[in-house]
Write a protein that holds these residues in place. Structure first.
Motif, mmCIF file in Angstrom:
data_model
loop_
_atom_site.group_PDB
_atom_site.id
_atom_site.type_symbol
_atom_site.label_atom_id
_atom_site.label_comp_id
_atom_site.label_asym_id
_atom_site.label_seq_id
_atom_site.Cartn_x
_atom_site.Cartn_y
_atom_site.Cartn_z
ATOM 1 N N UNK A 116 -22.397 10.008 -9.187
ATOM 2 C CA UNK A 116 -23.433 10.352 -10.167
ATOM 3 C C UNK A 116 -23.243 11.760 -10.708
ATOM 4 N N UNK A 117 -22.128 12.381 -10.371
ATOM 5 C CA UNK A 117 -21.817 13.721 -10.865
ATOM 6 C C UNK A 117 -20.426 13.701 -11.500
ATOM 7 N N UNK A 118 -20.084 14.778 -12.186
ATOM 8 C CA UNK A 118 -18.797 14.890 -12.863
ATOM 9 C C UNK A 118 -17.800 15.661 -11.998
ATOM 10 N N UNK A 119 -16.521 15.366 -12.215
ATOM 11 C CA UNK A 119 -15.442 16.140 -11.602
ATOM 12 C C UNK A 119 -14.885 17.083 -12.660
ATOM 13 N N UNK A 120 -14.684 18.347 -12.300
ATOM 14 C CA UNK A 120 -14.329 19.381 -13.267
ATOM 15 C C UNK A 120 -13.168 20.219 -12.744
ATOM 16 N N UNK A 121 -12.273 20.601 -13.648
ATOM 17 C CA UNK A 121 -11.191 21.529 -13.300
ATOM 18 C C UNK A 121 -10.959 22.447 -14.501
ATOM 19 N N UNK A 122 -10.533 23.679 -14.219
ATOM 20 C CA UNK A 122 -10.297 24.667 -15.285
ATOM 21 C C UNK A 122 -9.022 25.427 -14.992
ATOM 22 N N UNK A 123 -8.426 25.946 -16.059
ATOM 23 C CA UNK A 123 -7.196 26.728 -15.932
ATOM 24 C C UNK A 123 -7.119 27.710 -17.089
ATOM 25 N N UNK A 124 -6.319 28.758 -16.933
ATOM 26 C CA UNK A 124 -6.178 29.732 -18.013
ATOM 27 C C UNK A 124 -4.824 30.409 -17.913
ATOM 28 N N UNK A 125 -4.425 31.028 -19.014
ATOM 29 C CA UNK A 125 -3.190 31.783 -19.078
ATOM 30 C C UNK A 125 -3.399 32.992 -19.979
ATOM 31 N N UNK A 126 -3.162 34.162 -19.454
ATOM 32 C CA UNK A 126 -3.204 35.413 -20.241
ATOM 33 C C UNK A 126 -4.601 35.720 -20.763
ATOM 34 N N UNK A 127 -5.611 35.062 -20.222
ATOM 35 C CA UNK A 127 -6.968 35.228 -20.749
ATOM 36 C C UNK A 127 -7.639 36.396 -20.034
ATOM 37 N N UNK A 128 -8.330 37.237 -20.810
ATOM 38 C CA UNK A 128 -9.029 38.367 -20.181
ATOM 39 C C UNK A 128 -10.491 38.389 -20.606
#
Length: 296
Positions: free
Chosen positions: A284-296
């Motif tokens: 009943x909930x969502x699965x989440x993932x995040x990523x970044x490159x060179x972000x400040x």
């Protein structure tokens, strides 16, 4: 009779002098040209109010300057020129300017196998900032896709194996009988769960970028994931979509890594961050993932 001079309240000194980070307008309706089409956009604009003794900015000057976007293709150059006009019209008042545009681009996408095609809507956002130390543009787009759980697929295969053992234990296997079993609900007793998922990509463009690579970002994301949601389909397309899901099993972590790798190949980007959301059909909930490159 002498004409009266219209009062200019904005020219008065404020009761409490104070510089302000940002002053402007939001949710302005404006047609813009992007990705070869006319888009009904919503726009936020503003400048800093660095002179604390000034009562306010000239909002009408910002509004009127926006008309230039109606007639020119949206690009880093047109955005930089516009922000320059914002600052030129607020000399001695402002040192920073910004614009954010939101809208939906409609792209015609072909079916996987059949000659059918249909329109898909992609929400996007463009943000441009002009500072004393430079100018930069960010482009954000949201892409929908299908994700099939690798764990669920493995568990489904195990149940099918177990049913095979139960149905054929001690029996000689005949090709026709086995083929019929594989095509029946009795044999394929379980299927993996999948769900509609979304990737939000936010990219900062290189200073020398000449275009807003909206379609390029969408294409790169959909090719990397392999399971973009479809529009008009025939049964052959639906079968091809099932095959694509089976060959591209992914957790949210897998999707985030695939997109990260794909965005690294886009040479016009200087930085990016991304987030994927799998709207779980099991939980009943969502699965989440995040990523970044060179972000400040």
């Amino acid at each position: 009779m002498n004409a009266l001079t219209l009062p200019d309240i904005a020219a008065q000194t404020p009761a409490h002098p104070q510089a302000l980070d940002w002053v402007g307008m939001q949710d302005i309706a404006l047609p813009v040209n992007l990705a070869g089409q006319r888009i009904n956009a919503r726009v936020d604009v503003g400048v800093s109010l660095d002179d604390g003794n000034a009562r306010g900015i000239h909002m009408s000057r910002l509004y009127l300057a926006l008309h230039a976007l109606e007639h020119n293709e949206l690009s880093p150059a047109t955005l930089q020129q516009l922000l320059g006009e914002f600052l030129d019209s607020h000399q001695d008042l402002s040192r920073q300017a910004s614009i954010t545009l939101r809208g939906e681009a409609l792209l015609n996408r072909p079916a996987l196998v059949s000659p059918l095609s249909g329109w898909k809507s992609y929400s996007f956002e463009v943000r441009a900032r002009q500072y004393l130390w430079g100018f930069h543009v960010e482009l954000q787009v949201k892409v929908a896709y299908s994700s099939t759980c690798p764990c669920s697929a493995a568990l489904a295969r195990q149940l099918i194996q177990q049913r095979f053992i139960e149905d054929f234990a001690g029996q000689p296997l005949e090709h026709a009988q086995l083929l019929a079993w594989l095509g029946s609900p009795q044999g394929i007793v379980a299927t993996p769960h999948s769900q509609r998922s979304y990737a939000t990509l936010q990219a900062r463009l290189q200073p020398q970028a000449t275009e807003l690579p909206l379609v390029e970002l969408i294409d790169a994301a959909e090719q990397a994931l392999g399971t973009a949601v479809q529009t008009a389909v025939k049964r052959a397309d639906e079968q091809a979509f099932a095959l694509a899901n089976g060959q591209n099993l992914m957790f949210c972590e897998d999707a985030a890594r695939l997109l990260h790798s794909a965005l690294l190949q886009q040479g016009e980007l200087s930085a990016f961050q991304l987030q994927v959301v799998h709207a779980e059909s099991l939980h009943a909930h969502d699965a989440v993932a995040a990523s970044s490159w060179n972000w400040d």
